[in-house]
Design a protein around this motif. Structure first.
Motif, PDB file in Angstrom:
ATOM      1  N   ALA A  43       8.280 -27.871   9.152  1.00  0.00           N
ATOM      2  CA  ALA A  43       8.168 -27.533   7.852  1.00  0.00           C
ATOM      3  C   ALA A  43       6.399 -25.892   8.038  1.00  0.00           C
ATOM      4  CB  ALA A  43       6.949 -28.425   6.895  1.00  0.00           C
ATOM      5  N   CYS A  44       6.204 -26.234   9.178  1.00  0.00           N
ATOM      6  CA  CYS A  44       5.345 -24.893   9.681  1.00  0.00           C
ATOM      7  C   CYS A  44       5.412 -24.036   9.899  1.00  0.00           C
ATOM      8  CB  CYS A  44       4.938 -26.057  11.241  1.00  0.00           C
ATOM      9  SG  CYS A  44       3.734 -27.071  11.132  1.00  0.00           S
ATOM     10  N   GLY A  96       3.923  -3.148  13.889  1.00  0.00           N
ATOM     11  CA  GLY A  96       3.479  -3.733  13.356  1.00  0.00           C
ATOM     12  C   GLY A  96       4.054  -4.570  13.018  1.00  0.00           C
ATOM     13  N   VAL A  97       5.443  -4.468  12.809  1.00  0.00           N
ATOM     14  CA  VAL A  97       6.675  -5.384  13.234  1.00  0.00           C
ATOM     15  C   VAL A  97       6.229  -6.833  14.102  1.00  0.00           C
ATOM     16  CG1 VAL A  97       8.702  -6.594  13.128  1.00  0.00           C
ATOM     17  CG2 VAL A  97       7.833  -4.992  11.358  1.00  0.00           C
ATOM     18  N   SER A  98       5.802  -6.347  14.888  1.00  0.00           N
ATOM     19  CA  SER A  98       4.941  -7.055  16.298  1.00  0.00           C
ATOM     20  C   SER A  98       4.191  -7.569  16.570  1.00  0.00           C
ATOM     21  CB  SER A  98       5.361  -5.767  17.574  1.00  0.00           C
ATOM     22  OG  SER A  98       5.005  -6.979  19.112  1.00  0.00           O
ATOM     23  N   GLU A  99       3.453  -7.632  15.764  1.00  0.00           N
ATOM     24  CA  GLU A  99       2.000  -7.861  15.662  1.00  0.00           C
ATOM     25  C   GLU A  99       1.877  -9.005  14.733  1.00  0.00           C
ATOM     26  OE1 GLU A  99      -1.772  -8.815  15.870  1.00  0.00           O
ATOM     27  OE2 GLU A  99      -1.038  -7.061  16.780  1.00  0.00           O
ATOM     28  N   ALA A 100       2.863  -8.692  13.892  1.00  0.00           N
ATOM     29  CA  ALA A 100       3.065  -9.817  11.944  1.00  0.00           C
ATOM     30  C   ALA A 100       4.447 -10.867  12.890  1.00  0.00           C
ATOM     31  CB  ALA A 100       3.656  -9.172  11.224  1.00  0.00           C
ATOM     32  N   SER A 101       4.690 -10.583  13.901  1.00  0.00           N
ATOM     33  CA  SER A 101       5.489 -11.849  14.735  1.00  0.00           C
ATOM     34  C   SER A 101       4.582 -12.818  15.622  1.00  0.00           C
ATOM     35  CB  SER A 101       6.403 -11.264  15.385  1.00  0.00           C
ATOM     36  OG  SER A 101       7.002 -12.133  16.722  1.00  0.00           O
ATOM     37  N   ASP A 102       3.431 -11.418  15.927  1.00  0.00           N
ATOM     38  CA  ASP A 102       2.253 -12.405  17.075  1.00  0.00           C
ATOM     39  C   ASP A 102       1.897 -13.511  15.565  1.00  0.00           C
ATOM     40  OD1 ASP A 102       3.270 -11.401  19.141  1.00  0.00           O
ATOM     41  OD2 ASP A 102       1.826 -10.580  18.856  1.00  0.00           O
ATOM     42  N   THR A 103       1.424 -13.044  14.696  1.00  0.00           N
ATOM     43  CA  THR A 103       0.258 -13.585  13.273  1.00  0.00           C
ATOM     44  C   THR A 103       1.432 -15.276  13.145  1.00  0.00           C
ATOM     45  OG1 THR A 103      -0.286 -11.944  12.980  1.00  0.00           O
ATOM     46  CG2 THR A 103      -0.474 -13.908  11.498  1.00  0.00           C
ATOM     47  N   ARG A 104       2.548 -14.814  13.129  1.00  0.00           N
ATOM     48  CA  ARG A 104       4.048 -15.791  12.597  1.00  0.00           C
ATOM     49  C   ARG A 104       3.447 -17.313  13.579  1.00  0.00           C
ATOM     50  NH1 ARG A 104       8.987 -13.990   9.972  1.00  0.00           N
ATOM     51  NH2 ARG A 104       8.310 -13.734   7.422  1.00  0.00           N
ATOM     52  N   GLU A 105       3.767 -16.957  14.810  1.00  0.00           N
ATOM     53  CA  GLU A 105       3.633 -17.418  15.690  1.00  0.00           C
ATOM     54  C   GLU A 105       2.323 -18.380  16.107  1.00  0.00           C
ATOM     55  OE1 GLU A 105       3.725 -17.681  20.787  1.00  0.00           O
ATOM     56  OE2 GLU A 105       5.350 -16.943  20.056  1.00  0.00           O
ATOM     57  N   THR A 106       1.239 -18.031  15.535  1.00  0.00           N
ATOM     58  CA  THR A 106      -0.113 -18.573  16.099  1.00  0.00           C
ATOM     59  C   THR A 106      -0.133 -19.122  14.230  1.00  0.00           C
ATOM     60  OG1 THR A 106      -1.089 -17.042  16.793  1.00  0.00           O
ATOM     61  CG2 THR A 106      -2.565 -17.930  16.015  1.00  0.00           C
ATOM     62  N   VAL A 107       0.599 -18.990  13.290  1.00  0.00           N
ATOM     63  CA  VAL A 107       0.400 -20.206  12.390  1.00  0.00           C
ATOM     64  C   VAL A 107       1.229 -21.170  12.116  1.00  0.00           C
ATOM     65  CG1 VAL A 107       1.494 -20.032   9.841  1.00  0.00           C
ATOM     66  CG2 VAL A 107       0.535 -17.741  10.452  1.00  0.00           C
ATOM     67  N   VAL A 108       2.948 -20.796  12.936  1.00  0.00           N
ATOM     68  CA  VAL A 108       3.261 -22.387  13.455  1.00  0.00           C
ATOM     69  C   VAL A 108       2.201 -23.142  14.251  1.00  0.00           C
ATOM     70  CG1 VAL A 108       5.692 -23.016  14.406  1.00  0.00           C
ATOM     71  CG2 VAL A 108       5.214 -21.335  13.322  1.00  0.00           C
ATOM     72  N   LEU A 109       2.165 -22.666  14.966  1.00  0.00           N
ATOM     73  CA  LEU A 109       1.213 -23.589  16.677  1.00  0.00           C
ATOM     74  C   LEU A 109       0.161 -24.641  15.718  1.00  0.00           C
ATOM     75  CD1 LEU A 109       1.410 -21.185  19.912  1.00  0.00           C
ATOM     76  CD2 LEU A 109       3.001 -22.904  18.586  1.00  0.00           C
ATOM     77  N   ASN A 110      -0.658 -22.954  14.859  1.00  0.00           N
ATOM     78  CA  ASN A 110      -2.125 -23.859  14.633  1.00  0.00           C
ATOM     79  C   ASN A 110      -1.377 -25.114  13.287  1.00  0.00           C
ATOM     80  OD1 ASN A 110      -4.043 -22.659  16.248  1.00  0.00           O
ATOM     81  ND2 ASN A 110      -4.489 -21.338  14.523  1.00  0.00           N
ATOM     82  N   LEU A 112       0.971 -26.595  13.575  1.00  0.00           N
ATOM     83  CA  LEU A 112       0.469 -27.909  13.676  1.00  0.00           C
ATOM     84  C   LEU A 112       0.121 -29.037  14.598  1.00  0.00           C
ATOM     85  CD1 LEU A 112       4.264 -27.042  16.321  1.00  0.00           C
ATOM     86  CD2 LEU A 112       4.092 -28.766  14.218  1.00  0.00           C
ATOM     87  N   ARG A 113      -1.027 -28.512  14.972  1.00  0.00           N
ATOM     88  CA  ARG A 113      -2.143 -28.936  15.549  1.00  0.00           C
ATOM     89  C   ARG A 113      -2.591 -29.362  14.313  1.00  0.00           C
ATOM     90  NH1 ARG A 113      -2.958 -23.640  18.390  1.00  0.00           N
ATOM     91  NH2 ARG A 113      -2.132 -23.910  20.799  1.00  0.00           N
ATOM     92  N   GLY A 114      -2.741 -28.704  12.796  1.00  0.00           N
ATOM     93  CA  GLY A 114      -3.690 -29.557  11.883  1.00  0.00           C
ATOM     94  C   GLY A 114      -3.139 -30.805  11.697  1.00  0.00           C
ATOM     95  N   ARG A 115      -1.676 -30.502  11.911  1.00  0.00           N
ATOM     96  CA  ARG A 115      -0.405 -31.884  11.401  1.00  0.00           C
ATOM     97  C   ARG A 115      -1.185 -33.465  12.512  1.00  0.00           C
ATOM     98  NH1 ARG A 115       3.837 -30.517   7.665  1.00  0.00           N
ATOM     99  NH2 ARG A 115       2.629 -28.654   6.716  1.00  0.00           N
ATOM    100  N   GLY A 116      -2.240 -33.011  13.832  1.00  0.00           N
ATOM    101  CA  GLY A 116      -2.569 -33.870  14.751  1.00  0.00           C
ATOM    102  C   GLY A 116      -0.845 -33.927  16.272  1.00  0.00           C
TER     103      GLY A 116
END
Length: 121
Positions: A43-44, A96-110, A112-116
């Motif tokens: 889901a993340c 720009g795509v590299s920066e967007a990739s880093d943002t996506r990785e952060t979204v996945v990790l955060n 998961l953290r938000g889901r405990g």
């Protein structure tokens, strides 16, 4: 005209090749994963894929790269401003795509953290 076509095709190829970049992160957990982890990870990752790689920052980096490349190409001995702009645009888009990739990785990790989940990285 041919250089513009090459630039557009290069940008499309770059974005297509990077479509899932950042979403395929394999997080490191502090402890064993619980029964819900795989479902939450899926889901993340789906949430992160919805984050556009062709955002304002990527477009700005592309435009800046094209401008700088055009100026540098025009100043060079051959005076190929258009070629410089194409190369600069592709370099800017890649950044720009590299920066967007880093943002996506952060979204996945955060996410998961938000889901405990105890995500370390």
């Amino acid at each position: 005209m041919k250089s513009k076509l090459i630039a557009h095709l290069g940008l499309i190829a770059l974005l297509g090749a990077c479509a899932d970049m950042g979403t395929d992160v394999n997080p490191i957990l502090d402890g064993p994963p619980n029964a819900q982890f795989q479902s939450d990870l899926t889901a993340c990752r789906s949430l992160a894929r919805r984050q556009s790689q062709l955002d304002r920052e990527t477009m700005a980096a592309t435009a800046i790269g094209a401008g700088i490349g055009g100026v540098l190409g025009g100043v060079a001995d051959e005076g190929d401003a258009l070629g410089g702009a194409v190369v600069g645009a592709l370099a800017g888009a890649a950044a720009g795509v590299s920066e967007a990739s880093d943002t996506r990785e952060t979204v996945v990790l955060n996410c998961l953290r938000g889901r405990g989940h105890a995500v370390v990285n």
